[in-house]
Design a protein around this motif. Structure first.
Motif, PDB file in Angstrom:
ATOM      1  N   GLY A   1     -16.429 -19.427  -2.253  1.00 37.70           N
ATOM      2  CA  GLY A   1     -17.274 -17.979  -2.392  1.00 37.70           C
ATOM      3  C   GLY A   1     -16.503 -16.741  -2.269  1.00 37.70           C
ATOM      4  O   GLY A   1     -17.208 -15.749  -2.246  1.00 37.70           O
ATOM      5  N   GLU A   2     -15.237 -16.940  -2.092  1.00 38.15           N
ATOM      6  CA  GLU A   2     -14.275 -15.634  -2.112  1.00 38.15           C
ATOM      7  C   GLU A   2     -14.306 -14.708  -3.333  1.00 38.15           C
ATOM      8  O   GLU A   2     -14.668 -15.332  -4.452  1.00 38.15           O
ATOM      9  CB  GLU A   2     -12.814 -15.886  -1.795  1.00 38.15           C
ATOM     10  CG  GLU A   2     -12.611 -16.582  -0.505  1.00 38.15           C
ATOM     11  CD  GLU A   2     -12.650 -15.754   0.753  1.00 38.15           C
ATOM     12  OE1 GLU A   2     -12.490 -14.329   0.190  1.00 38.15           O
ATOM     13  OE2 GLU A   2     -13.310 -15.969   1.825  1.00 38.15           O
ATOM     14  N   LEU A   3     -14.483 -13.477  -3.359  1.00 40.56           N
ATOM     15  CA  LEU A   3     -14.369 -12.771  -4.426  1.00 40.56           C
ATOM     16  C   LEU A   3     -13.314 -12.925  -5.373  1.00 40.56           C
ATOM     17  O   LEU A   3     -12.061 -13.150  -4.927  1.00 40.56           O
ATOM     18  CB  LEU A   3     -14.548 -11.093  -4.242  1.00 40.56           C
ATOM     19  CG  LEU A   3     -15.735 -10.922  -3.438  1.00 40.56           C
ATOM     20  CD1 LEU A   3     -15.823  -9.358  -3.102  1.00 40.56           C
ATOM     21  CD2 LEU A   3     -17.165 -11.168  -4.112  1.00 40.56           C
ATOM     22  N   LEU A   4     -13.422 -13.063  -6.739  1.00 41.37           N
ATOM     23  CA  LEU A   4     -12.109 -13.318  -7.564  1.00 41.37           C
ATOM     24  C   LEU A   4     -11.401 -12.234  -7.705  1.00 41.37           C
ATOM     25  O   LEU A   4     -11.617 -11.038  -7.817  1.00 41.37           O
ATOM     26  CB  LEU A   4     -13.031 -13.686  -8.932  1.00 41.37           C
ATOM     27  CG  LEU A   4     -12.078 -14.241  -9.939  1.00 41.37           C
ATOM     28  CD1 LEU A   4     -11.457 -15.608  -9.664  1.00 41.37           C
ATOM     29  CD2 LEU A   4     -12.902 -14.212 -11.362  1.00 41.37           C
ATOM     30  N   THR A   5     -10.185 -12.685  -7.528  1.00 43.53           N
ATOM     31  CA  THR A   5      -8.932 -11.426  -7.839  1.00 43.53           C
ATOM     32  C   THR A   5      -8.114 -11.918  -9.100  1.00 43.53           C
ATOM     33  O   THR A   5      -8.203 -13.171  -9.674  1.00 43.53           O
ATOM     34  CB  THR A   5      -7.926 -11.694  -6.584  1.00 43.53           C
ATOM     35  OG1 THR A   5      -7.609 -12.826  -6.416  1.00 43.53           O
ATOM     36  CG2 THR A   5      -8.611 -11.239  -5.176  1.00 43.53           C
ATOM     37  N   ALA A   6      -7.221 -10.998  -9.483  1.00 42.95           N
ATOM     38  CA  ALA A   6      -6.296 -11.315 -10.512  1.00 42.95           C
ATOM     39  C   ALA A   6      -5.471 -12.526 -10.169  1.00 42.95           C
ATOM     40  O   ALA A   6      -5.344 -13.584 -11.356  1.00 42.95           O
ATOM     41  CB  ALA A   6      -5.438 -10.242 -10.945  1.00 42.95           C
ATOM     42  N   GLU A   7      -5.308 -12.745  -9.062  1.00 46.29           N
ATOM     43  CA  GLU A   7      -4.249 -14.214  -8.827  1.00 46.29           C
ATOM     44  C   GLU A   7      -5.244 -15.029  -8.910  1.00 46.29           C
ATOM     45  O   GLU A   7      -4.870 -16.177  -9.501  1.00 46.29           O
ATOM     46  CB  GLU A   7      -3.934 -14.069  -7.246  1.00 46.29           C
ATOM     47  CG  GLU A   7      -2.545 -12.901  -7.064  1.00 46.29           C
ATOM     48  CD  GLU A   7      -3.295 -11.588  -6.764  1.00 46.29           C
ATOM     49  OE1 GLU A   7      -2.499 -10.579  -6.762  1.00 46.29           O
ATOM     50  OE2 GLU A   7      -4.540 -11.517  -6.842  1.00 46.29           O
TER      51      GLU A   7
END
Length: 626
Positions: A551-557
């Motif tokens: 459920g973490e927010l999506l990052t470039a990584e």
């Protein structure tokens, strides 16, 4: 001997009637009806450089927008899709901006019908190299030939013309052409068991919405007395509750505010659209299956009812200064050329658009939202006050978000080469209460024009066209596939967000809201890994059993890792470079930069291009080999 002579005579007549010497006018696309949808279909088809002919009974373009006098636009104020948006911009230019057409409380866009016709004719004239319009002409008969083309007999200038067309669009007010060609259809209310709508009545019936002979009144000044002679059958008690209104959204207030009632449809230049539902000029009659002559006779009753309401406004309410605008329509009696039909035949199409698909598009067995070519935001609105036998349906409680209309609703089952427009598309009776509104019908026409033109260009039947090919043309014409209220065609990322929205990888959030429903994309909010992977999962076999997204927010990584799971070897540096090039913003969450929904949409569109994965007419993903 007499039998043989008669047979010979019939053969000679038939040979003469269909001999090669008889002139046949050929066109690629024949549109029967120059109403709200027929006009837009013609303009769009011609813009795609396909030879197009519109046959229109009146001398105007626009149908309900103009020739029926319904010149107050309902809905889509914040969804200015395609030709609807162009037409509105023409109105802004003519009158002097948006505020100049906000003259009545029912709409953000009101105009004089004659002006609407003038502007539509101007738009059509720009396409004269490919678009021909026959005014004051009507179709007499139509049939399909063995090669799939159509032959129509048209009465033009009192003379019969024969037209052969590769494709036909039925843009008539009541779906007469499709009926003549044998398309299956419904009239009236559906049974809840057949439509799958619990709100529908238990048993089907043939009850349609009330129709209205709209009239345009004009203020002739405080000293003028424009009172008409008392009409036959006048009974003032029929109209006594017409002023029961205190709030524009409610008709049930005990406050009698007649001024407010008249301001409902106030038009520019001191004119008034009289199209009032409660104790006004709505009238119930179902004329759909009647002959042409029977319809004309019945509609005289509707005109008479409107005259009675005019007289009530002048005599009982004291507005004697308001008279029939004689400078509006080219008719002797000052009435519009046609009535306002809210409902017509509804064909059996390749798909049927019912209430569950409007209310919860993402939760249905068939992902029809992936095939959308038209958007609307008006609520489910039915007029049944004049027919006490209509089963009670609480339309106010049927709350829906904005929606898109599937492509398959325009293509009939069983008759290839025909495309159906106006109010006869494949929807349920309840849903027709939303899809019948002017901006939606204009888009229906534009989509029909795209279908017809592409069908000719690709030499395919309309049912064989790829949904994505049609949708690409809709986007080229600044149309919407998804009804996202917060990303309009002026946004540089509009098309990419529309494409990703139509895949369902990033979904919209629907909000039922008063008379202008909404769906939000929220482009500047973040997206979780879980939501993104859930959207991608139907497109990639490698993700079917992957449950590692949190459920973490999506990052470039995180996006880089998910892209690798799809089989694409995309490096983090490429993603970062793209973000910088497009100047995409991020959302700061602690020590990490989360990608916005806009950024994720653009990155997915560019690197994965999922929109190019074809879908069938029901929105199901085709295999990569199809």
């Amino acid at each position: 001997m007499r039998k043989n002579c008669l047979l010979l005579l019939l053969l000679i007549v038939a040979a003469f009637a269909f001999s090669p010497s008889r002139k046949v006018i050929r066109t690629d696309v024949l549109i029967i009806g120059g109403g709200a949808s027929g006009t837009m279909a013609g303009i769009q088809s011609a813009r795609m450089k396909v030879k197009t002919l519109i046959v229109e009974e009146t001398e105007w373009l626009g149908g309900m927008l103009t020739a029926a006098g319904v010149s107050a636009i309902d809905g889509n104020h914040r969804l200015p899709a395609g030709l609807w948006g162009e037409f509105r911009n023409e109105l802004y230019k003519y009158y002097g901006g948006p505020k100049a057409v906000e003259t009545g409380w029912v709409s953000n866009t009101l105009f004089e019908p004659s002006v609407g016709n003038k502007l539509l004719q101007g738009l059509a004239a720009k396409e004269k190299n490919y678009l021909t319009i026959w005014f004051q002409s009507r179709w007499k008969s139509i049939r399909q030939l063995p090669d799939g083309s159509f032959m129509a007999e048209i009465i033009r200038n009192g003379k019969e013309e024969t037209v052969q067309a590769k494709r036909v669009i039925d843009a008539t007010e009541l779906g007469d052409v499709m009926a003549a060609l044998g398309v299956k259809y419904s009239v009236g209310m559906d049974s809840r068991y057949e439509s799958g709508e619990p709100e529908a009545p238990e048993e089907a019936n043939d009850i349609v919405q009330d129709l209205t002979y709209v009239i345009t009144l004009k203020d002739y000044g405080p000293d003028a007395d424009m009172t008409i002679p008392q009409p036959e059958g006048y009974d003032p008690s029929e109209f006594t509750c017409c002023c029961d209104i205190s709030d524009p959204a409610s008709y049930d207030s005990p406050n009698n505010n007649c001024f407010q009632m008249l301001q409902y449809g106030r038009l520019p230049n001191n004119k008034y659209m009289i199209n009032w539902p409660k104790c006004g000029n709505d009238v119930y009659m179902n004329i759909i299956e009647l002959s042409r002559e029977e319809r004309v006779k019945k509609l005289e009753e509707a005109k008479l009812h409107t005259l009675r309401f005019i007289y009530y406004i002048q005599k009982e309410l004291g507005y004697k200064n308001l008279g029939i605008a004689k400078d509006e329509y080219p008719t002797k009696d000052g009435f519009p050329m046609i009535p306002y039909h809210r409902e017509s035949r509804r064909m059996e199409g390749l798909v049927r658009f019912s209430l569950p698909y409007v209310s919860n598009p993402y939760d249905q067995e068939k992902p029809l939202y992936r095939t959308g070519v038209i958007v609307g935001d008006y609520t489910i609105d039915h007029h049944h006050l004049k027919n006490p036998s209509a089963p009670p349906i609480d339309f106010v409680k049927i709350r829906v978000p904005s929606y898109n209309v599937p492509m398959g609703t325009l293509i009939p089952k069983g008759v290839e080469g025909l495309i159906v427009a106006e109010k006869s598309i494949s929807v349920t009776n309840i849903v027709n209460g939303a899809t019948r509104l002017q901006p939606v019908v204009m888009q229906i026409g534009q989509a029909a024009g795209i279908l017809a033109a592409l069908s000719v260009q690709q030499d395919k039947k309309p049912s064989e066209l790829e949904v994505r090919d049609v949708q690409k043309e809709v986007l080229n014409a600044k149309g919407y596939l998804m009804p996202f209220i917060d990303v309009d065609p002026s946004d540089k990322d509009f098309e990419a967000i529309q494409r990703i929205g139509a895949t369902g990888i990033l979904k919209g959030y629907g909000v039922p809201y008063k008379w202008a429903n909404q769906t939000w994309f929220y482009p500047e909010l973040p997206v979780s890994e879980y939501e993104f992977v859930s959207g991608l999962r139907p497109y990639y076999e490698s993700l079917k059993h992957y449950w590692g997204a949190s459920g973490e927010l999506l990052t470039a990584e995180g996006l880089t890792e998910i892209f690798k799971l799809t089989g694409k070897d995309i490096r983090l540096e490429e993603i970062v470079s793209f973000i910088r090039e497009k100047q995409l913003s991020t959302v700061k969450t602690g020590t990490r930069d989360a990608l916005t929904r806009r950024a994720v949409a653009l990155l997915t569109d560019y690197f994965l291009n999922p929109f190019d994965r074809h879908v069938d007419i029901e929105g199901n993903l085709k295999s990569v080999t199809e």
